[in-house]
Scaffold this motif. Structure first.
Motif, PDB file in Angstrom:
ATOM      1  N   LEU A 167       0.820  -1.210   0.000  1.00 18.28           N
ATOM      2  CA  LEU A 167       0.000   0.000   0.000  1.00 18.28           C
ATOM      3  C   LEU A 167       0.854   1.260   0.000  1.00 18.28           C
ATOM      4  N   GLY A 168       2.006   1.175  -0.637  1.00 15.55           N
ATOM      5  CA  GLY A 168       2.823   2.369  -0.797  1.00 15.55           C
ATOM      6  C   GLY A 168       3.884   2.573   0.253  1.00 15.55           C
ATOM      7  N   GLU A 169       4.159   1.572   1.060  1.00 13.47           N
ATOM      8  CA  GLU A 169       5.183   1.728   2.085  1.00 13.47           C
ATOM      9  C   GLU A 169       6.577   1.758   1.453  1.00 13.47           C
ATOM     10  N   SER A 170       7.392   2.665   1.907  1.00 11.19           N
ATOM     11  CA  SER A 170       8.785   2.751   1.457  1.00 11.19           C
ATOM     12  C   SER A 170       9.672   2.118   2.506  1.00 11.19           C
ATOM     13  N   LEU A 171      10.748   1.516   2.051  1.00 11.71           N
ATOM     14  CA  LEU A 171      11.667   0.805   2.934  1.00 11.71           C
ATOM     15  C   LEU A 171      12.997   1.538   2.999  1.00 11.71           C
ATOM     16  N   PRO A 172      13.723   1.403   4.108  1.00  9.31           N
ATOM     17  CA  PRO A 172      14.995   2.129   4.260  1.00  9.31           C
ATOM     18  C   PRO A 172      16.070   1.565   3.347  1.00  9.31           C
ATOM     19  N   ARG A 173      17.140   2.306   3.217  1.00  7.45           N
ATOM     20  CA  ARG A 173      18.231   1.864   2.347  1.00  7.45           C
ATOM     21  C   ARG A 173      19.032   0.728   2.963  1.00  7.45           C
ATOM     22  N   SER A 174      18.819   0.477   4.248  1.00  8.23           N
ATOM     23  CA  SER A 174      19.523  -0.651   4.874  1.00  8.23           C
ATOM     24  C   SER A 174      18.886  -1.985   4.528  1.00  8.23           C
ATOM     25  N   LEU A 175      17.832  -1.979   3.713  1.00  9.11           N
ATOM     26  CA  LEU A 175      17.220  -3.232   3.266  1.00  9.11           C
ATOM     27  C   LEU A 175      18.247  -4.006   2.443  1.00  9.11           C
ATOM     28  N   ARG A 176      18.488  -5.250   2.838  1.00  6.17           N
ATOM     29  CA  ARG A 176      19.489  -6.079   2.141  1.00  6.17           C
ATOM     30  C   ARG A 176      18.872  -7.275   1.434  1.00  6.17           C
ATOM     31  N   TYR A 177      17.801  -7.817   2.006  1.00 11.98           N
ATOM     32  CA  TYR A 177      17.163  -8.991   1.406  1.00 11.98           C
ATOM     33  C   TYR A 177      15.653  -8.771   1.328  1.00 11.98           C
ATOM     34  N   CYS A 178      15.090  -9.056   0.179  1.00 13.35           N
ATOM     35  CA  CYS A 178      13.643  -9.084  -0.001  1.00 13.35           C
ATOM     36  C   CYS A 178      13.247 -10.536  -0.216  1.00 13.35           C
ATOM     37  N   ASP A 179      12.694 -11.139   0.803  1.00  9.82           N
ATOM     38  CA  ASP A 179      12.294 -12.544   0.718  1.00  9.82           C
ATOM     39  C   ASP A 179      10.832 -12.597   0.305  1.00  9.82           C
ATOM     40  N   LEU A 180      10.606 -12.856  -0.980  1.00 13.57           N
ATOM     41  CA  LEU A 180       9.250 -12.915  -1.526  1.00 13.57           C
ATOM     42  C   LEU A 180       8.866 -14.347  -1.863  1.00 13.57           C
ATOM     43  N   ARG A 181       9.472 -15.319  -1.181  1.00 11.49           N
ATOM     44  CA  ARG A 181       9.189 -16.717  -1.513  1.00 11.49           C
ATOM     45  C   ARG A 181       7.775 -17.140  -1.172  1.00 11.49           C
ATOM     46  N   LEU A 182       7.081 -16.363  -0.362  1.00 10.92           N
ATOM     47  CA  LEU A 182       5.709 -16.712   0.012  1.00 10.92           C
ATOM     48  C   LEU A 182       4.670 -15.917  -0.759  1.00 10.92           C
ATOM     49  N   VAL A 183       5.119 -15.138  -1.725  1.00 12.43           N
ATOM     50  CA  VAL A 183       4.181 -14.347  -2.518  1.00 12.43           C
ATOM     51  C   VAL A 183       3.536 -15.246  -3.563  1.00 12.43           C
ATOM     52  N   GLN A 184       2.220 -15.248  -3.606  1.00 17.97           N
ATOM     53  CA  GLN A 184       1.476 -15.984  -4.616  1.00 17.97           C
ATOM     54  C   GLN A 184       0.475 -15.038  -5.275  1.00 17.97           C
ATOM     55  N   PHE A 185       0.253 -15.265  -6.551  1.00 19.82           N
ATOM     56  CA  PHE A 185      -0.654 -14.416  -7.317  1.00 19.82           C
ATOM     57  C   PHE A 185      -1.875 -15.227  -7.721  1.00 19.82           C
ATOM     58  N   HIS A 186      -3.052 -14.680  -7.422  1.00 22.52           N
ATOM     59  CA  HIS A 186      -4.295 -15.356  -7.802  1.00 22.52           C
ATOM     60  C   HIS A 186      -4.496 -15.275  -9.303  1.00 22.52           C
ATOM     61  N   THR A 187      -4.155 -14.144  -9.859  1.00 22.13           N
ATOM     62  CA  THR A 187      -4.173 -13.984 -11.312  1.00 22.13           C
ATOM     63  C   THR A 187      -2.859 -13.317 -11.699  1.00 22.13           C
ATOM     64  N   TRP A 188      -2.409 -13.627 -12.878  1.00 22.27           N
ATOM     65  CA  TRP A 188      -1.133 -13.060 -13.328  1.00 22.27           C
ATOM     66  C   TRP A 188      -1.394 -11.678 -13.907  1.00 22.27           C
ATOM     67  N   GLU A 189      -1.030 -10.663 -13.125  1.00 19.31           N
ATOM     68  CA  GLU A 189      -1.243  -9.279 -13.511  1.00 19.31           C
ATOM     69  C   GLU A 189       0.084  -8.541 -13.467  1.00 19.31           C
ATOM     70  N   ARG A 190       0.261  -7.688 -14.418  1.00 21.52           N
ATOM     71  CA  ARG A 190       1.499  -6.915 -14.470  1.00 21.52           C
ATOM     72  C   ARG A 190       1.642  -6.023 -13.246  1.00 21.52           C
ATOM     73  N   ALA A 191       0.572  -5.357 -12.883  1.00 25.91           N
ATOM     74  CA  ALA A 191       0.643  -4.414 -11.768  1.00 25.91           C
ATOM     75  C   ALA A 191       0.993  -5.128 -10.470  1.00 25.91           C
ATOM     76  N   ALA A 192       0.374  -6.297 -10.228  1.00 27.65           N
ATOM     77  CA  ALA A 192       0.622  -7.012  -8.974  1.00 27.65           C
ATOM     78  C   ALA A 192       2.076  -7.445  -8.872  1.00 27.65           C
ATOM     79  N   ILE A 193       2.626  -7.949  -9.971  1.00 29.25           N
ATOM     80  CA  ILE A 193       4.019  -8.406  -9.945  1.00 29.25           C
ATOM     81  C   ILE A 193       4.964  -7.226  -9.731  1.00 29.25           C
ATOM     82  N   GLU A 194       4.730  -6.149 -10.431  1.00 28.76           N
ATOM     83  CA  GLU A 194       5.621  -5.001 -10.301  1.00 28.76           C
ATOM     84  C   GLU A 194       5.512  -4.356  -8.923  1.00 28.76           C
TER      85      GLU A 194
END
Length: 1920
Positions: A1020-1047
């Motif tokens: 919902l528009g949250e910004s993360l600090p520059r100290s972010l080193r890892y984005c673990d998105l292994r649990l992200v699932q998409f109900h429909t394949w949409e460009r906007a959702a993936i991006e």
């Protein structure tokens, strides 16, 4: 008679075949024609191909009126129609309409045994004629058994019994030029669709035209038969498979030895793209085989020259459709309904999948329990049977049906051209392509409907490439050249071809051929229950028994594929509901128990408790100090730059401002910027507390509230909250207050900013698919699309988003011209904006996967995915999200335990997770201040996120790591909660001394080592600090394949990098990773699991100086050793536990192979082996015990000592560096699910990710499958236009109803869209835009006015007491008469003018030197910026509703009509008649008098002195102007307070058109052409002459009405075109003395001032009235006398009656007002200035006197002419100047008069005498003005010795006796100016000048212009 083949079967047939064979051979070098006799005598079953296949058909289309053969066409004589009958095309001879389009819904009587067929007429290519024909004379499906002859009826007039087709063709007016044949002209069967409409059906399969009937099949197929997608990667060619190989002698083989399957098929790779098999040369065309006829899809050669798809000859029959009933033509189908709900289409194109027919299919009981699978069945073609029994364990989906239907819906792009050669793809080809797609899928891949849609689309595009290019000139992607061969697939061939394709996939795809779908489904269930489909993932069921059509469906029987597809069909609400049900019902207990026992020592919690007890005393004794307290805060890398503006943000702010100005400047008048005084704003953000606080922080730091003047006092949080609202349940109340505020402040421009605008596009009128606990969906539609906001003219709506696609549909509310896209930093290699940091986004992540020199930043965890697959088989009833979450929690827990010394847990986590935890724990040790890195763990489901949070906190607490890193649960509705220990750390780092401070945004967590668990169905528009080193998105699932959702999900990782973190160092390298040079691998299994963070602090500087080559070598050995050991063992441990069928000896095999592999590695020298640092994982302080160090050291050792040694070699090069410094230079590492990773990294030939071609949003749908493809080369604007053309909103979309009948323009005029990549700085950009918008509005309401103090104040003589009282409002004429005229010029614009002597007894005698001004083109005068009041005058850029009509636009924005009138009068001064022209708008004609009849202009109406109207002024306005058609202040509507007035612009003839264009409702007075080069003096002269002549005319006219002459109003206003505002000084007397008063100025209307002046008594006795020029430093002493008798400038009220004998000098360019003032005063007339009134003059940098340019007549850029060369000797060679003579003289005297009057320089006691004319001799010379006329009032100058005499164009009043009154100094200078040399001599003689003045021949001069320009001649002399 043309109705059979009788009589010509043998001979003509032979000639035809021979001709065709020869022609085909000539046309193609590659085609080997079949033997002629084989073609003649083969059976019909073998005649499946055409000889013309290799080249362009010479049969062409049946639209040609040639015969069916290729023989030359013979003219056929038509029998003349009977006299009086109808001969209109499309009607029968009885006059009845036969066109299908006209009678489609009429009930037609068809006799038994007859069929309705369609006939084609060459004269009506776009229509089909309806006929009734006896079916006995029509062929069967094989094109045979048609009786010879014909029998038909006319359906129009009902005439029956036509026995000959020739007779019938004449009756229906076919008008043929060749012999009529039923085989040629009867084309289609006609059928009625479900709506009862008669439509075109299948082709009639005539034997003689079989080639053409199959032509359509070829046109539907791909140019390569079954080509799917082009790519550079191809699967292994399976041509060596015995099941596929066919020898050349086989009847299935072509002439070249390859089967037609090879020729027509390309195999698709893992990413969905394909190539031709390598063994097949695309350029070699094989002989046609059983797969179908070989034809060319290009244009026929016969019509090649002028052929085009839209030509009349290119009709639907050009490429007739094949013989299948379900591919007949159909009407248009609603695209939205196609994609939302299946519908039946006209013509029975595809039966509705919801209609079940035939015998029901019983689903076996206990299917899920028996087979461990829930099959997913996709409906395909035809009817689907009923399902009964255990229906709950089977899912039936219409997705495939919709895909097929969409691929057959021709787009409107082609329909608008009428009948076309472009036809949709056939059902058989659709299914065959689907089989080939399924065959090439890997076991771990899931079929995507998006992939299949693109395959069908590409196949169709490649088939019709030539035709498509006729319609789409701007192809987005150039396709490769394909062979000309097009293969038609028949229903009978389909099962065999599908089986042939499936035979190569190792039973992954199974083909079941059946008579009915029910039979095939029953067979599939039977095989499934019997366990015979364990290796089969897809079962394709094909039924070909239905007449000319197929039925099909596809069952997904692979466990993994079925699970993924089943879960993808959940709605977001059902998804959460299912997970919540599993968590609360206890279904996950078995999974929880499984993971609890997933430990070598039994229960994992027991192991944690044991560890906690063993280390409890150590942990409790460790002082809990923050890192900042335990060591000095010496880190210099910590730098918070959240809100610093970058150049690109400033550029975007300017682009936004430019678009707003464009809206305001447009003719639609939708935004009147000039009417707004200030800017206010409201920012709408999604209902996320973090986003809300983040926006608050941005607003606070930007200072925008203070700059906009909205908050002047101390800013508080409560003050700022009113400018930002969350779109939650409370939003409507706050939004209503905002709308009320907008209504109450119409002069405030409100900017409504919609942040994260792609969120919540749901229509407010529909039920939301999302759970109401997530958010109040539909809120955006209710608020931002409400009528109140739409109609508010002072609200500007700005949508801000990183995914604008869903707002760019056909129904969008945003104009494409109102889109602002974030600019690219580079263009053609050039840096456009000098940014300090470079943006790193999705495209850069994808590029990192393509570079091989470093580890990619975008990765997937293959071991994690393998375990998920195994667990899914073990727990089939659990949702995969639950399984994945439990597994990832287990991985994180095991990794923490392994790092803390429990080495046995190392095998129960993955390499990737272990790397994350190691770097998380070690990063604070690399920094002196303890800064660490952030790990983002994305878990969309809040229940699972809470579960993960609780579990990780528990494990962290048991391991004693609660002070090492924080675990944070981020939810939309709650604030950030972290422990006090970490809050204190952050306060120290950020130097924050607030007592109760808490971090409220993720940005405030900069440098905090933590795991952030981010929940929510979408960001919902949250910004993360520059100290972010890892984005673990292994649990992200998409109900429909949409460009906007993936991006959106990947947008978390987007960031800015410091420039010194160059990419050539390897962006994927991690200083804190196990190895600095990890090798790139496809599955990430080659990563090392050792840790090295703590030991790097102990390396000496000397040990860091290793060469890169040494690093690479050591890292290579190290990574290989670790991989073969740790990763293999960890995977084997998992497999042994998860899979029940695992071989017990697998572990030993792995370890043996590991040792062998380690021994094969060659290690570096022993010196490197000895550099083994001690690896520790200690607490923040240095007091950890040796026991802990020992355990941890052993725990991280690899199983093999060799690999351990390798690891230490690689670790020895680590450099101690703060994690923050590294984060500034390297982007985060992103871990994705394997499925998502494959989609994102799969790119097309242009480099565009596959995800970009997906549907942009679930709320929109494609308009057609026949759309072009996106390309990476498209700009943002081009992508916007693409989506605007090819997407439409669904009914659930808020823009669905944005359609207005009869109107194409549905855009909201004040709505803008700002799009840019995630985290690029859009918030800062639009806040800056608000600031610059506010500044611009202020600038629009402000002008630069001259602010100059009066000059020559010291020369002014003041009386002791003023004659008038201070509070007097009008002057007393007697007192004014007593006042002395002030000759001194006080206007600052005359600072460089000669001072005029007043009375000499009062003139100061001291001579102060005056500096000579240089010859500047323009010297900037002092100005000040003033806010425009409501009484200001405006230029043409001002638009408002009040003065809209005044400006000359009617409601339809058209120019007012105006007429041109000539007006002539005689002028004694010029000695000739002057003819002027008036341009008078219709709306202003009431100000004039016209003759009746004739309409000739007679006079301009003048009021009477006695008129007392309060709503108008009496005096007409005259404004001379030049060069200021845009910038002149001619809009006096507001200045006159809306009152009636007469305003006339005085323009030169050559400027008439441009002024009329800009000021269509203004009266123009056009000067004669002779004055085109004249100065302002000529304009003033003509204005005054015209006004006096008009006064006489009006007096005469009104005298006839009984009005005395003296009662007609004699005054006019002459005003400059730069007067902008008028002021009044209010004076208040405070005492008895004249000095006792106070005053203040206020702005008043010009109407008020003029009415005040016009109301004065005895006004007719004044010659001129005026006012002072405004200055900010006006002193009170200037207000003491309310009236003055002095010079008037800029704005005067002139009495043309009193001044009738005083003229302006029409030759003057400068100082003409001073000259006129002196003339009037010397004539004894009264001049009065109102000192209480002042006029402000705007600085206008164009036009006016600046338009006067003096240039050489022969243009030579090398010549530079100064004022000194404006005068030259007569008859001398000099530069001829193109300028008026008077202008040259005035400019020369202004700057070089000291050459003529050397004695006068700085000599005020001895001025230069000027007679009858004031000329500016420069500020160094003082002049004395004298009027030569009798009875003139001149100053007294006894005993004054003049230093010079200037006689300029003397008239008859100047005589010798007049000059002899004055005394001159010796050597004083005389200057005489005349029109010619003869006049000079006459003047000298007439004035007896030679008596006192000495002249020399060389003292004669002239102005430096040509003879034809009439130069002035000058004679100088010296007094003797």
């Amino acid at each position: 008679m043309g109705n059979s083949y009788a009589g010509q079967l043998k001979t003509t047939r032979f000639e035809e075949v021979l001709h065709n064979s020869i022609e085909a051979s000539l046309r193609s070098n590659n085609l080997v024609p079949r033997p002629i006799f084989s073609q003649l005598y083969l059976e019909a079953e073998q005649q499946l191909s055409s000889l013309e296949g290799g080249g362009d058909n010479d049969d062409n289309d049946e639209d040609d009126d040639a015969s069916g053969s290729s023989s030359p066409a013979h003219s056929y004589p038509n029998k003349p129609p009977p006299e009086g009958c109808c001969t209109t095309d499309g009607f029968c001879q009885a006059g009845k309409d036969l066109r299908l389009a006209a009678i489609a819904f009429e009930q037609i009587e068809v006799p038994p045994g007859f069929l309705l067929v369609g006939a084609k007429s060459p004269s009506l290519p776009d229509h089909i004629l309806v006929c009734a024909v006896d079916k006995r004379f029509l062929p069967d499906d094989n094109g045979r058994n048609a009786l010879l002859g014909f029998s038909g009826n006319c359906v129009g007039c009902g005439e029956k019994g036509f026995r000959y087709f020739t007779e019938f063709s004449n009756h229906i007016n076919l008008k043929l030029t060749t012999q009529p044949k039923k085989q040629k002209h009867l084309k289609y069967y006609l059928i009625r669709n479900a709506q009862g409409c008669l439509t075109k059906g299948a082709l009639i399969s005539w034997k003689g035209t079989e080639v053409r009937s199959r032509h359509s099949s070829s046109s539907i197929c791909s140019s390569t038969g079954l080509t799917l997608l082009d790519s550079s990667v191809t699967m292994v060619n399976k041509m060596s498979d015995p099941a596929i190989q066919v020898t050349s002698g086989s009847p299935l083989a072509g002439e070249n030895g390859f089967t037609q399957v090879q020729n027509g098929t390309s195999y698709q790779n893992m990413n969905g793209s394909a190539q031709l098999p390598p063994k097949v040369n695309p350029s070699v065309q094989s002989r046609p085989a059983v797969l179908g006829n070989v034809t060319n899809s290009g244009p026929p050669k016969k019509r090649h020259k002028g052929w085009s798809p839209e030509s009349p000859s290119s009709t639907e029959a050009s490429y007739p459709q094949n013989n299948f009933h379900n591919t007949s033509s159909y009407g248009k189908v609603d695209t939205i309904n196609q994609l939302c709900a299946p519908q039946s289409t006209p013509g029975n194109l595809l039966s509705s999948p919801l209609v079940a027919t035939g015998e029901p299919v019983s689903i076996p009981d206990n299917l899920l329990k028996t087979c461990m699978i829930t099959p997913v069945i996709f409906k395909g073609h035809g009817n689907f049977p009923y399902l009964c029994g255990n229906v709950n364990e089977v899912i039936v989906s219409p997705l495939l049906y919709n895909c097929y239907k969409n691929s057959q819906s021709m787009p409107k792009t082609y329909e608008q051209y009428g009948p076309t050669t472009i036809q949709p793809i056939s059902e058989e080809m659709q299914l065959l392509l689907t089989v080939y797609y399924l065959v090439q899928l890997a076991p771990d891949q899931v079929p995507l409907i998006e992939d299949l849609e693109q395959i069908l689309m590409r196949s169709w595009r490649e088939t019709h490439l030539a035709e498509i290019r006729q319609y789409q000139q701007n192809m987005t992607q150039v396709f490769p050249q394909f062979p000309s061969l097009v293969t038609a697939v028949t229903a009978s061939q389909l099962p065999w071809l599908a089986g042939l394709a499936a035979s190569s996939c190792n039973e992954s795809v199974k083909i079941i051929e059946c008579s009915y779908l029910a039979e095939g489904l029953s067979e599939m269930f039977k095989l499934l229950v019997e366990g015979k489909l364990t290796k089969t993932n897809y079962v394709v069921i094909i039924c070909t028994s239905r007449h000319n059509s197929i039925d099909s469906c596809i069952a997904i029987t692979g466990k993994y594929q079925a699970r993924i597809l089943m879960e993808s069909m959940y709605s977001p609400a059902d998804h959460l509901k299912e997970i919540n049900y599993e968590l609360t019902s206890g279904k996950v207990e078995s999974l929880r128990a499984f993971f609890s026992s997933f430990c070598p020592d039994g229960d994992i919690d027991v192991l944690l408790d044991k560890y906690h007890q063993e280390n409890h005393s150590l942990i409790s004794s460790t002082p809990k100090k923050t890192n900042g307290e335990s060591r000095p805060a010496a880190c210099s890398s910590y730098n918070i730059e959240w809100h610093n503006l970058r150049p690109s943000q400033l550029a975007v702010a300017q682009k936004l401002l430019s678009h707003v100005c464009s809206i305001a400047d447009s003719s639609t008048q939708n935004l009147d910027l000039g009417s707004f005084e200030k800017v206010d704003f409201l920012i709408c953000v999604p209902p996320s507390e973090v986003t809300y606080q983040q926006t608050l922080s941005h607003v606070w730091s930007s200072g925008v509230l203070l700059e906009l003047g909205l908050e002047k006092d101390q800013l508080t949080k409560q003050c700022m909250e009113q400018y930002i609202i969350k779109l939650d349940a409370d939003a409507p109340r706050k939004f209503k207050l905002f709308l009320q505020k907008a209504v109450q402040n119409p002069h405030t421009l409100f900017v409504l900013v919609h942040e994260h605008a792609h969120w919540d596009l749901t229509s407010s009128s529909l039920y939301s698919p999302y759970p109401q606990t997530e958010a109040s969906f539909g809120q955006v539609d209710r608020l931002l699309n409400c009528k109140e906001l739409r109609d508010s003219a002072n609200i500007l709506l700005l949508h801000v988003t990183s995914c604008p696609y869903a707002l760019q549909t056909q129904n969008t509310r945003i104009s494409p011209y109102n889109e602002i896209h974030w600019p690219s930093s580079y263009s053609h290699g050039m840096e456009l904006y000098h940014e300090n940091r470079k943006y790193f986004g999705l495209s850069q992540y994808i590029e990192s996967t393509l570079s091989g020199h470093s580890l990619p930043l975008l990765r997937h965890d293959s071991s994690f995915e393998a375990i998920v697959l195994a667990l899914g088989k073990r727990f089939p009833k659990l949702h995969s999200a639950v399984i994945r979450t439990f597994l990832l929690i287990q991985h994180y827990s095991s990794a923490m335990m392994a790092v803390c010394g429990l080495s046995q847990m190392k095998s129960y986590t993955s390499v990737e997770t272990l790397e994350i935890i190691q770097n998380l724990l070690n990063s604070p040790k690399q920094c002196a201040s303890g800064h660490g890195l952030m790990v983002l763990l994305r878990i969309p489901c809040i229940q699972l996120a809470t579960l993960a949070y609780e579990r990780l906190c528990h494990v962290r607490e048991r391991l004693g790591l609660q002070n090492r890193f924080e675990v944070i649960l981020g939810t939309a509705n709650s604030a950030i909660a972290i422990g006090k220990h970490f809050v204190d750390q952050l306060k120290v780092w950020q130097k924050n001394e607030e007592e109760d401070w808490q971090p409220q945004t993720y940005l405030a967590l900069e440098g905090l080592p933590c795991i952030l668990i981010c929940s929510g169905m979408e960001p919902l528009g949250e910004s993360l600090p520059r100290s972010l080193r890892y984005c673990d998105l292994r649990l992200v699932q998409f109900h429909t394949w949409e460009r906007a959702a993936i991006e959106q999900e990947l947008g978390f990782a987007s960031c800015f990098l410091d420039p010194d973190g160059s990419q050539d160092r390897g962006l994927g390298r991690d200083v804190l990773d196990s190895d600095p040079e990890k090798l790139s691998s496809t599955d990430n299994e080659d990563e090392e699991i050792g840790m090295d963070g703590s030991n790097s602090e102990k390396q000496s500087p000397g040990k860091r100086q290793r060469s890169p080559s040494d690093d690479s070598a050591s890292s290579f050995l190290c990574s290989k050793a670790s991989v073969l050991g740790s990763v293999a063992s960890s995977e084997s441990s998992y497999s042994a536990t998860v899979d029940d069928n695992t071989n017990p000896t697998q572990q030993s095999k792995v370890s043996n192979s590991e040792d062998c592999a380690a021994e094969k590695l060659k290690l570096p020298s022993d010196n490197n082996m000895k550099k083994q640092p001690v690896i520790t994982c200690e607490q923040p302080d240095s007091n950890s015990s040796s026991h802990t160090v020992k355990n941890i050291s052993s725990s991280v050792s690899t199983p093999s000592s060799t690999s351990s040694s390798c690891f230490h070699i690689g670790a020895g090069v680590q450099i101690s560096q703060c994690a923050m410094a590294k984060a500034y230079k390297q982007p985060p590492v992103v871990f994705l699910p394997k499925l998502v990773y494959d989609i994102i990294t799969s790119t097309d030939s242009s480099g565009l990710s596959k995800s970009s071609s997906f549907l942009p949003c679930c709320e929109v749908s494609w308009t057609s499958s026949f759309r072009p493809l996106l390309s990476k080369m498209m700009t943002c604007t081009e992508q916007s236009l693409y989506y605007r053309q090819w997407t439409v909103p669904k009914p659930s979309h808020m823009d669905y109803c944005n359609v207005k009948e009869g109107r194409m323009d549905t855009f909201h005029p004040r709505r803008l869209l700002l799009s840019g990549p995630p985290q690029v700085g859009k918030t800062g950009a639009y806040l800056q835009f608000l600031s610059v918008l506010s500044r611009m509005l202020i600038r629009l309401t402000e002008v630069d006015v001259y602010d100059e103090e009066e000059i020559n104040i010291s020369l002014k003589s003041k009386p002791e007491l003023p004659l008038h009282q201070t509070q007097d409002m009008w002057p007393n004429v007697d007192l004014v008469n007593k006042m002395d005229f002030d000759y001194i010029l006080h206007d600052p614009k005359y600072e460089d003018a000669s001072v005029i002597c007043p009375e000499f007894q009062n003139f100061k005698k001291e001579d102060k030197p005056t500096n000579k001004r240089h010859e500047d083109i323009y010297v900037r005068r002092p100005t000040t910026r003033m806010r425009l009041s409501k009484y200001a005058s405006y230029n043409t850029y001002h638009h408002c509703e009040q003065c809209h009509q005044y400006m000359g636009y009617n409601p339809r924005f058209q120019m007012y009509e105006s007429t041109l009138h000539a007006f002539a009068f005689s002028c004694s001064m010029l000695g000739e008649e002057i003819q002027l022209h008036f341009i008078i708008p219709k709306s202003k004609e009431h100000h004039f008098v016209f003759s009746q009849p004739g309409g000739q202009l007679e006079s301009m109406r003048l009021p009477l002195i006695s008129d007392t109207s309060t709503d108008s002024v009496k005096s007409p306005f005259f404004t001379p102007t030049t060069g200021r058609h845009e910038h002149g202040l001619f809009n006096l509507y507001h200045a006159m307070d809306g009152s009636s007035h007469l305003h006339i612009l005085v323009v030169k003839e050559y400027e008439m058109a441009i002024y009329k264009k800009y000021w269509p409702n203004h009266i123009m007075l056009v000067l004669p052409s002779i004055f085109n080069s004249a100065g302002v003096g000529a304009a003033h002269f003509l204005i005054k002459e015209l006004s006096y002549h008009n006064l006489e005319l009006e007096r005469n006219r009104q005298a006839e009405l009984g009005v005395p002459h003296q009662d007609v109003w004699p005054f006019i206003v002459i005003a400059d075109d730069s007067c902008v505002m008028w002021n009044l000084a209010d004076v208040k007397v405070t005492g008895d003395l004249p000095r006792d008063f106070s005053w203040h100025e206020r702005n008043v209307s010009l109407k008020h001032i003029l009415q005040h002046m016009e109301a004065m008594q005895n006004i007719a006795q004044y010659a001129m009235l005026g006012m002072r020029k405004w200055a900010s430093k006006t002193k009170g002493v200037d207000m003491m006398d309310p009236f003055s008798r002095c010079h008037l400038h800029d704005f005067i009220l002139l009495n043309v009656d009193l001044t009738r004998d005083v003229q302006y000098n029409q030759n003057r360019f400068t100082c003409d007002d001073v000259d006129f003032n002196l003339r009037v005063n010397s004539s004894g007339l009264l001049i009065c200035r109102f000192n209480r009134f002042s006029v402000m003059k705007k600085q206008i940098a164009v036009g006016g006197h600046r338009s006067l340019h003096i240039k050489p007549k022969v243009l030579d850029s090398s010549l530079s002419v100064s004022s000194a060369h404006y005068i030259c000797a007569p008859d001398s060679k000099h530069t001829i100047l193109a300028a008026p003579a008077q202008l040259l003289l005035e400019k020369f005297l202004q700057f070089y008069s000291h050459r003529f009057f050397p004695l006068s320089v700085n000599n005020r006691s001895h001025p230069v005498l000027e007679v009858d004319c004031y000329l500016n001799l420069g500020p160094q010379i003082t002049v004395c003005y004298m009027n030569s006329r009798p009875h003139s009032v001149n100053i007294s100058c006894p005993d004054v010795m003049f230093s010079g005499l200037l006689l300029h164009l003397c008239d008859s009043f100047v005589v010798a006796n007049f000059l002899k009154k004055f005394q001159f100094l010796k050597d004083a200078t005389l200057c005489v100016v005349c029109q010619d040399r003869n006049a000079l001599r006459q003047t000298v003689v007439k004035l007896e000048l030679e008596d006192e003045w000495q002249f020399r021949l060389r003292d004669e001069f002239q102005t430096a212009n040509a003879k034809e320009d009439k130069p002035l001649f000058i004679l100088t002399g010296r007094h003797v």
